[in-house]
Design an enzyme around this catalytic site. Structure first.
Site, PDB file in Angstrom:
ATOM      1  CE  LYS A   1      -3.863   2.257   2.338  1.00 23.53           C
ATOM      2  NZ  LYS A   1      -3.301   3.619   2.142  1.00 23.53           N
TER       3      LYS A   1
ATOM      4  CG  PHE B   1      -2.413   0.139  -8.743  1.00 16.80           C
ATOM      5  CD1 PHE B   1      -3.737   0.320  -9.079  1.00 16.80           C
ATOM      6  CD2 PHE B   1      -1.785   1.082  -7.948  1.00 16.80           C
ATOM      7  CE1 PHE B   1      -4.431   1.423  -8.627  1.00 16.80           C
ATOM      8  CE2 PHE B   1      -2.476   2.191  -7.487  1.00 16.80           C
ATOM      9  CZ  PHE B   1      -3.812   2.365  -7.823  1.00 16.80           C
TER      10      PHE B   1
ATOM     11  NE  ARG C   1     -14.956   3.460   0.547  1.00 13.86           N
ATOM     12  CZ  ARG C   1     -13.700   3.890   0.521  1.00 13.86           C
ATOM     13  NH1 ARG C   1     -12.705   3.040   0.726  1.00 13.86           N
ATOM     14  NH2 ARG C   1     -13.438   5.148   0.267  1.00 13.86           N
TER      15      ARG C   1
ATOM     16  CE  LYS D   1      -8.787   1.497   3.955  1.00 11.45           C
ATOM     17  NZ  LYS D   1      -8.798   2.990   3.849  1.00 11.45           N
TER      18      LYS D   1
END
Length: 298
Positions: A65, A138, A208, A214
Site C-alpha cells: 500500500k 497497478f 468501494r 487494505k
C-alpha cells in the site's frame, strides 16, 4: 462480479470519450498551468474496503500500500481522483503511453506524503521536484479480463518501454496467512503503510468494493468535520477537538494528533479528514483515534 463489470466499463468509456473531446482543442500536453484549471467529473475508480481479521490471501494478488496521490491516465491526460488535471511537466506526460489508460499513484517514497503533496499541488511544476517522483501503476482500467490478466499485460507493457519514472507495482501471490503477516510486518518495519489485496478474478468495477482490501496494523477511515470543541489549559482559545461524523452517521470528537497549527486554524466545516484507529466500540465509535491529515482531492 460480471454483472458489476459492465456499468463500470461504460462509465470509464464515457469519461475517456468526454476528455478526448474536451482536450482536442489544446492537444495532449498543453500548458500545465492552463490545464490545471480544467476539471471533470469524479473518475469511476475502485476504492478499497478494510481487510477482515485473518483474511486468506490465496484468492488475491497482493502489493504494498503506497502513501501516494491517486492519479489516472486516460491515454491523453493525467488526472487526480477528483477529475482535476495534474499540473505535471510536459516531459513527464510525454513518457506515458498514448491511448492506454492507467491507474496508479504518484509516489515519492515511504513516509513522504506531505512533500509529495506540496510538489503535485504547484500550478507551475518544478522539473527537479518532478524528477524525484514515480508514477506507480497497478491497473489498466479500460482493459478486458480479470485483474490477474490485466496485471500481466501491464507488466509486459512497461517492460517493453522501460522508464524509471513509470513503474509497475509488483503483485504477489501468497497462499498462507502467515506469509501475508510476514510481508505486512516487513513493510511496516521499513516505514511502509501496509498491503493491498486485489481479487485476482475481479473484472473492472468502480466504487468501494470488497474485491480490493487494505491491510494495515492500524486502520484508517475518513469523516466529515461537523463542528469544534473549545480547547482548555494550554489550548485555551484554540480548537480542543474536531466534531466528526462518519459516512454511516457515527459522531465522535477527535483531538489526538492535531498539530498546534491545526488547533489555531482547524479544517473547515464540511471538509473531510482522515484518522487512524485500532478498533471500534459496540456503538461504532473508533477507539484510540488519532488525526492523520486533511483529505485533499487536489
Amino acid at each position: 462480479m460480471a454483472r458489476n463489470a459492465r456499468p463500470a466499463r461504460t462509465a470509464w468509456s464515457w469519461y475517456i470519450a468526454g476528455l478526448m473531446s474536451a482536450g482536442a482543442a489544446h492537444g495532449a500536453h498543453g500548458d500545465t498551468a492552463a490545464q490545471g484549471s480544467k476539471s471533470a467529473p469524479t473518475l469511476p475508480v475502485l476504492l478499497a474496503q478494510l481487510a477482515p481479521q485473518g483474511v486468506a490471501p490465496a484468492p488475491y494478488l497482493v502489493s504494498e500500500k503506497l502513501d501516494g496521490v491517486r492519479a489516472l491516465w486516460d491515454g491523453q491526460h493525467l488526472r487526480f481522483r477528483s477529475g482535476r488535471l495534474v499540473p505535471a511537466p510536459t516531459w513527464f506526460l510525454a513518457q506515458l503511453p498514448a491511448g492506454v489508460p492507467l491507474d496508479g499513484e504518484l509516489w515519492l517514497g515511504r513516509g513522504r506524503f506531505d512533500a509529495l503533496s506540496a510538489i503535485v499541488r504547484k500550478a507551475v511544476p518544478i522539473d527537479d521536484d518532478w524528477r524525484q517522483l514515480r508514477y506507480m501503476v497497478f491497473d489498466m482500467p479500460s482493459a478486458e479480463g480479470t485483474f490477474a490478466s490485466r496485471a500481466e499485460r501491464l507488466q509486459a507493457l512497461l517492460q517493453r518501454a522501460p522508464n524509471p519514472q513509470l513503474v509497475w507495482v509488483e503483485q504477489k501471490r501468497l497462499n498462507h496467512t502467515q506469509a501475508l503477516q510476514h510481508w505486512l510486518d516487513d513493510v511496516v518495519t521499513q516505514g511502509g503503510e501496509g498491503l493491498m489485496l486485489h481479487r485476482a478474478d475481479a473484472l473492472v468495477i468502480a466504487g468501494r468494493s470488497d474485491v480490493l482490501l487494505k491491510l494495515k496494523p492500524q486502520q484508517d477511515a475518513e469523516a466529515t468535520v461537523m463542528g469544534y470543541r473549545p480547547g482548555k489549559g494550554k489550548y485555551l482559545g484554540q480548537t480542543g477537538a474536531l466534531q466528526l461524523r462518519t459516512a454511516n452517521g457515527i459522531d465522535f470528537a477527535l483531538g489526538t494528533g492535531l498539530s498546534d497549527a491545526l488547533r489555531r486554524n482547524p479544517p473547515s466545516l464540511g471538509s473531510t479528514v482522515s484518522y487512524r484507529f485500532r478498533d471500534v466500540t459496540p456503538n461504532g465509535k473508533p477507539r484510540f483515534a488519532s488525526f492523520l491529515r486533511i483529505r485533499e482531492d487536489f
